[in-house]
Design an enzyme around this catalytic site. Sequence first.
Site, PDB file in Angstrom:
ATOM      1  N   ASP A 165       0.833  -1.196   0.000  1.00 19.83           N
ATOM      2  CA  ASP A 165       0.000   0.000   0.000  1.00 19.83           C
ATOM      3  C   ASP A 165       0.870   1.249   0.000  1.00 19.83           C
ATOM      4  O   ASP A 165       1.473   1.587   1.022  1.00 19.83           O
ATOM      5  CB  ASP A 165      -0.910  -0.024   1.240  1.00 19.83           C
ATOM      6  N   ASP A 221      -1.780   5.617  -5.710  1.00 18.69           N
ATOM      7  CA  ASP A 221      -2.058   4.789  -4.540  1.00 18.69           C
ATOM      8  C   ASP A 221      -2.266   3.335  -4.945  1.00 18.69           C
ATOM      9  O   ASP A 221      -3.278   2.981  -5.533  1.00 18.69           O
ATOM     10  CB  ASP A 221      -3.304   5.329  -3.835  1.00 18.69           C
TER      11      ASP A 221
END
Length: 440
Positions: free
Chosen positions: A81, A294
């Site tokens: 992440d 992201d």
Amino acid sequence: MRPKTTCTILTPCFNLAILLILRTCLSMCEAKTLALPLKSQVIPSGYLPRPPNKLRFNHNVSLTISITVGTPPQNVSMVIDTGSELSWLHCNNTNTNPLIPDPFFNPNISSTYSPISCSSSTCTTRTRDFPIPASCDSNNLCHATLSYADASSSEGNLASDTLGFGSSVNPGVIFGCMNSTYTTNSESDSNTTGLLGMNLGSLSLVSQLKTPKFSYCISGSDFSGILLLGESNFSWGGSLNYTSLVQISTPLPYFDRSAYTVRFKGIKVSDKLLNISGNLFVPDHTGAGQTMFDLGTQFTFLLGPVYNALREEFLNQTNGTLRVLDDPNFAFQIAMDLCYRVPMNRSELPELPSVSLVFEGAEMRVSGDQLLYRVPGSVRDNDSVYCFTFGNSDLLGVEAFIIGHHQQQNMWMEFDLVQHRVGLAHAQCDLVGQKLLGLG
Ligand SMILES: *[C@@H]1O[C@H](CO)[C@@H](O)[C@H](O)[C@H]1NC(C)=O
Ligand SMILES: *[C@@H]1O[C@H](CO)[C@@H](O)[C@H](O)[C@H]1NC(C)=O
Ligand SMILES: *[C@@H]1O[C@H](CO)[C@@H](O)[C@H](O)[C@H]1NC(C)=O
Ligand SMILES: *[C@@H]1O[C@H](CO)[C@@H](O)[C@H](O)[C@H]1NC(C)=O
Ligand SMILES: *[C@@H]1O[C@H](CO)[C@@H](O)[C@H](O)[C@H]1NC(C)=O
Ligand SMILES: *[C@@H]1O[C@H](CO)[C@@H](O)[C@H](O)[C@H]1NC(C)=O
Ligand SMILES: *[C@@H]1O[C@H](CO)[C@@H](O)[C@H](O)[C@H]1NC(C)=O
Ligand SMILES: *[C@@H]1O[C@H](CO)[C@@H](O)[C@H](O)[C@H]1NC(C)=O
Ligand SMILES: *[C@@H]1O[C@H](CO)[C@@H](O)[C@H](O)[C@H]1NC(C)=O
Ligand SMILES: *[C@@H]1O[C@H](CO)[C@@H](O)[C@H](O)[C@H]1NC(C)=O
Ligand SMILES: *[C@@H]1O[C@H](CO)[C@@H](O)[C@H](O)[C@H]1NC(C)=O
Ligand SMILES: CC(=O)N[C@H]1CO[C@H](CO)[C@@H](O)[C@@H]1O
């Protein structure tokens, strides 16, 4: 701060003072950049807690890598992440018997596991940016809280242990050892045990390991891919275009300063640049409107006015080739409301106009099947439902442009943390992955 006396692949010894050692190490480290295979996995939304954050949204498909934790090493698979800071593991502190198989990390049987005390500077100063500040538990250990999308929470302790990435062994990496309430069921049986936080925050994995650069390439066919940690000097068949990372000095309520933020300039559909006022891409005085890459988000979300301009032009250019789903109440994952009906007996989608996101210095072109996603289980008569893979941030209540991993397929993406820039190039990631992993 933990003293670093060894030179590992991920930490090319920037904190060693002796130039000679530095040189030796750099050349050695460069030669041994780590290449790790990325896998994609459907992960149930209840499995991953996220720090509560107005910019984040949950997702299903995540990219994972296999690593080891502890001594002796326990195999775990971790979600990558780039949008969050703290790495964490599902821990099972109650399992005291190493012979009982358990999908979660068992700190009890790791000799190098060490909980962080709440008086340590790690706990008092490095957790300042956490949405819920760290506190002291009854044992004077540093206590952290993460939240799930449904507002329930996960509690745990900050701790450190050895993380192994391929051949690289990294002692003393700080993460959250979270009290697991999630019970695995056979249907979603996977080895996924936690998350690696890779943003720019001081406790993120790349900050702790002082990784100067990391890169990835996600295949467009099976969503597998490759993650490179360290300098990448592989010949993969092209040169990168760079866009600078935006850094702001003053905290703003809606601006995530640890995110990989870039300057978004415009959108093209086919070759037509949409007529969108430039100030719609610039964050306002509250910080709302930043643009970030992201890997923790699957699709891409654009603020309302920009999304609507793209939606209108895509509709226009697909008029005649695709049949719009005429159902005003239907939106895929809340925010994706441009959907189509495609006959199930059609073997492939018609030719679609490409969508290019234009950043300062680089472009990201999304084309073909990446533009539409078949909604699982959604059928109208003999048609499948497909939705446009760009959604409206306003419908999610997020105040940002978020470029998710689906749109980053078949791009070589380099995050250069020394020169504060992101490099992009179109690439055939399945071929690149095979070549680099083949090289070992
Ligand atoms: C996401 O997961 C939920 C259940 O966990 C499922 O109903 C939904 O179809 C999934 N969405 C995608 C895009 O796979
Ligand atoms: C971890 O994975 C490696 C390689 O896949 C394997 O050789 C090893 O036996 C595994 N260890 C455990 C404890 O499962
Ligand atoms: C933790 O381990 C114990 C003992 O093996 C087991 O009974 C328990 O179900 C595990 N907890 C979770 C959340 O998996
Ligand atoms: C984990 O949960 C158990 C039971 O809910 C609790 O007794 C324990 O204190 C928790 N541990 C941490 C570190 O929060
Ligand atoms: C879990 O790990 C084991 C051993 O490393 C491996 O054989 C198995 O395929 C993994 N399961 C999943 C779902 O990735
Ligand atoms: C990168 O690799 C190329 C050829 O593979 C070589 O010519 C070049 O010197 C290398 N650059 C660095 C900085 O090692
Ligand atoms: C772009 O939009 C502005 C305001 O909406 C309008 O005044 C202008 O004429 C438009 N330009 C073009 C080339 O369509
Ligand atoms: C599609 O084309 C038809 C006929 O050419 C036209 O009536 C309709 O307004 C068009 N729709 C869009 C969304 O452009
Ligand atoms: C579609 O685009 C054409 C050419 O730019 C324009 O003439 C037409 O009005 C547009 N239709 C819609 C519905 O926007
Ligand atoms: C798909 O089915 C429709 C009728 O349901 C038929 O008209 C059409 O020819 C079929 N197309 C193909 C490619 O088989
Ligand atoms: C990189 O820049 C060159 C020259 O401006 C351009 O032709 C190319 O399309 C760009 N590629 C990307 C991925 O931005
Ligand atoms: C912290 C903790 O629970 N430690 C336990 C680990 O397991 C051994 C037995 O295997 C116990 O003796 C420890 O108390």
